[in-house]
Scaffold this motif. Structure first.
Motif, PDB file in Angstrom:
ATOM      1  N   UNK A  57      25.987  50.209  33.249  1.00 59.53           N
ATOM      2  CA  UNK A  57      26.753  49.800  34.499  1.00 59.53           C
ATOM      3  C   UNK A  57      27.508  48.667  34.305  1.00 59.53           C
ATOM      4  N   UNK A  58      28.766  49.078  34.628  1.00 60.97           N
ATOM      5  CA  UNK A  58      29.892  47.940  34.411  1.00 60.97           C
ATOM      6  C   UNK A  58      30.217  47.275  35.706  1.00 60.97           C
ATOM      7  N   UNK A  59      30.792  46.136  35.858  1.00 61.45           N
ATOM      8  CA  UNK A  59      31.455  45.541  36.894  1.00 61.45           C
ATOM      9  C   UNK A  59      32.711  44.869  36.611  1.00 61.45           C
ATOM     10  N   UNK A  60      33.880  45.414  37.050  1.00 63.48           N
ATOM     11  CA  UNK A  60      35.208  45.404  36.817  1.00 63.48           C
ATOM     12  C   UNK A  60      35.847  44.208  37.855  1.00 63.48           C
ATOM     13  N   UNK A  61      35.375  44.077  39.007  1.00 61.93           N
ATOM     14  CA  UNK A  61      35.612  43.067  39.663  1.00 61.93           C
ATOM     15  C   UNK A  61      37.075  43.778  40.512  1.00 61.93           C
ATOM     16  N   UNK A  62      37.725  42.911  41.179  1.00 64.87           N
ATOM     17  CA  UNK A  62      38.982  43.495  41.857  1.00 64.87           C
ATOM     18  C   UNK A  62      40.046  43.736  40.758  1.00 64.87           C
ATOM     19  N   UNK A  63      40.681  44.989  40.824  1.00 65.56           N
ATOM     20  CA  UNK A  63      41.543  45.434  39.935  1.00 65.56           C
ATOM     21  C   UNK A  63      42.933  45.796  40.730  1.00 65.56           C
ATOM     22  N   UNK A  64      44.096  45.526  40.019  1.00 62.47           N
ATOM     23  CA  UNK A  64      45.397  45.988  40.584  1.00 62.47           C
ATOM     24  C   UNK A  64      45.832  47.380  40.076  1.00 62.47           C
ATOM     25  N   UNK A  65      44.880  47.962  39.278  1.00 60.73           N
ATOM     26  CA  UNK A  65      45.141  49.143  38.756  1.00 60.73           C
ATOM     27  C   UNK A  65      43.936  50.376  38.991  1.00 60.73           C
ATOM     28  N   UNK A  66      43.670  50.297  40.272  1.00 61.84           N
ATOM     29  CA  UNK A  66      42.625  51.286  40.678  1.00 61.84           C
ATOM     30  C   UNK A  66      43.114  52.624  40.517  1.00 61.84           C
ATOM     31  N   UNK A  67      44.360  52.843  40.768  1.00 51.75           N
ATOM     32  CA  UNK A  67      44.949  54.245  40.591  1.00 51.75           C
ATOM     33  C   UNK A  67      44.861  54.778  39.284  1.00 51.75           C
ATOM     34  N   UNK A  68      44.673  53.961  38.278  1.00 51.80           N
ATOM     35  CA  UNK A  68      44.722  54.554  36.712  1.00 51.80           C
ATOM     36  C   UNK A  68      43.106  54.650  36.581  1.00 51.80           C
ATOM     37  N   UNK A  92      32.319  53.794  41.414  1.00 54.09           N
ATOM     38  CA  UNK A  92      32.043  53.364  42.795  1.00 54.09           C
ATOM     39  C   UNK A  92      33.141  52.146  43.084  1.00 54.09           C
ATOM     40  N   UNK A  93      34.031  52.562  43.883  1.00 62.03           N
ATOM     41  CA  UNK A  93      35.521  51.720  44.236  1.00 62.03           C
ATOM     42  C   UNK A  93      35.229  51.255  45.979  1.00 62.03           C
ATOM     43  N   UNK A  94      35.225  49.944  45.821  1.00 61.23           N
ATOM     44  CA  UNK A  94      35.146  49.066  47.384  1.00 61.23           C
ATOM     45  C   UNK A  94      34.551  47.881  47.183  1.00 61.23           C
ATOM     46  N   UNK A  95      34.388  47.382  48.173  1.00 54.36           N
ATOM     47  CA  UNK A  95      33.913  45.984  48.485  1.00 54.36           C
ATOM     48  C   UNK A  95      32.285  46.299  48.341  1.00 54.36           C
ATOM     49  N   UNK A  96      31.680  45.118  47.493  1.00 57.55           N
ATOM     50  CA  UNK A  96      30.360  45.204  47.378  1.00 57.55           C
ATOM     51  C   UNK A  96      29.712  44.395  48.620  1.00 57.55           C
ATOM     52  N   UNK A 107      36.046  50.077  28.018  1.00 50.55           N
ATOM     53  CA  UNK A 107      34.730  50.047  28.131  1.00 50.55           C
ATOM     54  C   UNK A 107      34.004  50.648  26.845  1.00 50.55           C
ATOM     55  N   UNK A 108      34.966  51.033  25.945  1.00 51.08           N
ATOM     56  CA  UNK A 108      34.466  51.579  24.696  1.00 51.08           C
ATOM     57  C   UNK A 108      33.799  52.879  24.998  1.00 51.08           C
ATOM     58  N   UNK A 109      34.303  53.671  25.856  1.00 52.55           N
ATOM     59  CA  UNK A 109      33.822  54.971  26.148  1.00 52.55           C
ATOM     60  C   UNK A 109      34.414  56.020  25.358  1.00 52.55           C
ATOM     61  N   UNK A 142      28.314  54.097  34.747  1.00 56.94           N
ATOM     62  CA  UNK A 142      28.744  53.901  36.105  1.00 56.94           C
ATOM     63  C   UNK A 142      29.473  52.677  36.157  1.00 56.94           C
ATOM     64  N   UNK A 143      30.546  52.769  36.828  1.00 61.03           N
ATOM     65  CA  UNK A 143      31.398  51.284  37.103  1.00 61.03           C
ATOM     66  C   UNK A 143      31.802  51.167  38.351  1.00 61.03           C
ATOM     67  N   UNK A 144      31.547  49.677  38.651  1.00 61.09           N
ATOM     68  CA  UNK A 144      31.671  49.178  40.092  1.00 61.09           C
ATOM     69  C   UNK A 144      33.225  48.732  40.202  1.00 61.09           C
ATOM     70  N   UNK A 145      33.928  49.115  40.785  1.00 57.74           N
ATOM     71  CA  UNK A 145      35.409  48.625  40.970  1.00 57.74           C
ATOM     72  C   UNK A 145      35.627  47.812  42.128  1.00 57.74           C
ATOM     73  N   UNK A 146      35.591  46.490  42.336  1.00 56.25           N
ATOM     74  CA  UNK A 146      35.504  45.825  43.536  1.00 56.25           C
ATOM     75  C   UNK A 146      34.854  44.642  43.465  1.00 56.25           C
TER      76      UNK A 146
END
Length: 357
Positions: free
Chosen positions: A245-256, A191-195, A181-183, A220-224
């Motif tokens: 505010x970023x939208x990353x969609x569904x990710x397989x690396x939420x743990x990271x 924010x992690x979960x279904x929208x 995200x160039x942070x 802020x980032x939305x993951x999901x």
């Protein structure tokens, strides 16, 4: 036991949500030499034979014939029904008809009436009244989820166990994710979960806007993903927050990403017991959540509860404090509270094996 225990697992889907996470975590931990898991999916290949299930009950005759033949031709020891509602108990009914000995219903939610129409609410009321006829075991992800679904019936709380090793805070992983995200040194709310409506995602944007007044560099980032994503992106664009505010969609690396963010925000309208908050605490994250989230999720003391009716300024203040708080490991507390996936799997296995003796 000499033969494999065959489990028909209901609740898996293509969406990455709490139910799917629970099923995946549990089944990965099961001894493959003792358990065979068949997932209820649109297409199922069982012993070389393909089964294509009806998509709905519109053709009720076809629907009934399919499930009766399915359970007659495929012998199961356990039907494990994971659900967020009780509108229909069809799977358990067909399983009982086929004499499946262990029929589990597992509640993963503490309220679903927001999305049910009048007819569905009547169906659910009837299902709650008659669930004893079809289920042999009652599980719930939390006390609230159990009381909501099963009323005064006895149930077992099956904790949302996780593999701690995947979520421990890692500086290198944090830097890699934030580089995406160039942070640099900006604080990042996650924010992690279904929208969807229960997660109250539009409120997250309102809270963020107020927090931005206190810290102009926060992001802020939305993951999901979910039905509200396009509307949320439009609201962000209209407010001129696309660079924040970023939208990353569904990710397989939420743990990271649990290492990358500085505070987890969850202003939910209701919850069962969110996996996300267990995972966040394993990563040492401080969390700011609504008081609609069960208090039992505060395993490590890192969860701050705020009323949705409170001023947005209070939410902003709590978020800033969470971002500034020291990030320390609390794995010992999680383990003592029974949130290791090994403990979760051991309990489920013990209950199933005892029932089959």
């Amino acid at each position: 036991m000499e033969k494999n225990i065959r489990i028909f697992m209901v609740g898996m889907s293509d969406h990455a949500g709490g139910v799917e996470t629970y099923i995946t975590n549990l089944c990965e931990e099961l001894d493959k030499s003792k358990f065979e898991v068949i997932y209820n999916m649109p297409k199922m290949n069982i012993e070389g034979r393909e089964w294509v299930r009806p998509s709905n009950r519109h053709n009720i005759v076809k629907y009934i014939m399919f499930w009766r033949k399915f359970f007659r031709d495929n012998k199961f020891d356990v039907v494990y029904y994971n659900t967020c509602d009780m509108v229909a108990l069809d799977i358990l009914k067909f399983a009982k008809e086929a004499s499946v000995p262990v029929r589990i219903i597992h509640s993963h939610c503490a309220n679903d009436t927001w999305e049910l129409n009048f007819f569905q609410r009547l169906q659910e009321k009837n299902s709650k009244k008659n669930v004893d006829k079809y289920a042999t075991h009652f599980f719930a992800c939390s006390k609230e989820a159990g009381k909501w679904m099963f009323d005064d019936r006895k149930f077992v709380v099956i904790k949302n166990g996780i593999d701690y090793s995947k979520y421990q805070f890692n500086v290198q992983v944090r830097q890699e994710c934030r580089l995406e995200l160039l942070l640099t040194n900006e604080r990042l709310i996650g924010v992690v979960g279904r929208l969807t409506k229960p997660k109250n995602p539009f409120y997250c944007i309102d809270v963020f806007e107020k927090t931005l007044e206190k810290d102009p560099n926060i992001k802020m980032v939305f993951i999901g993903d979910g039905e509200y994503r396009l509307a949320l992106e439009q609201k962000v664009s209209e407010k001129g927050l696309k660079e924040k505010i970023y939208f990353l969609g569904i990710r397989s690396d939420v743990n990271k990403w649990m290492s990358a963010i500085d505070c987890l925000l969850m202003p939910s309208l209701f919850e069962g017991l969110p996996f996300t908050l267990v995972e966040a605490q394993a990563a040492g994250l401080h969390c700011v959540v609504s008081k609609n989230v069960p208090e039992e999720v505060n395993i490590t003391g890192k969860v701050e509860f705020v009323n949705l009716e409170d001023d947005l300024a209070l939410w902003a203040e709590k978020i800033i404090m969470a971002c500034e708080a020291e990030r320390t490991s609390k794995l010992e507390e999680l383990t003592e509270a029974g949130y290791s996936i090994k403990d979760t799997a051991e309990l489920v296995v013990k209950i199933i094996e005892n029932a089959l003796l």
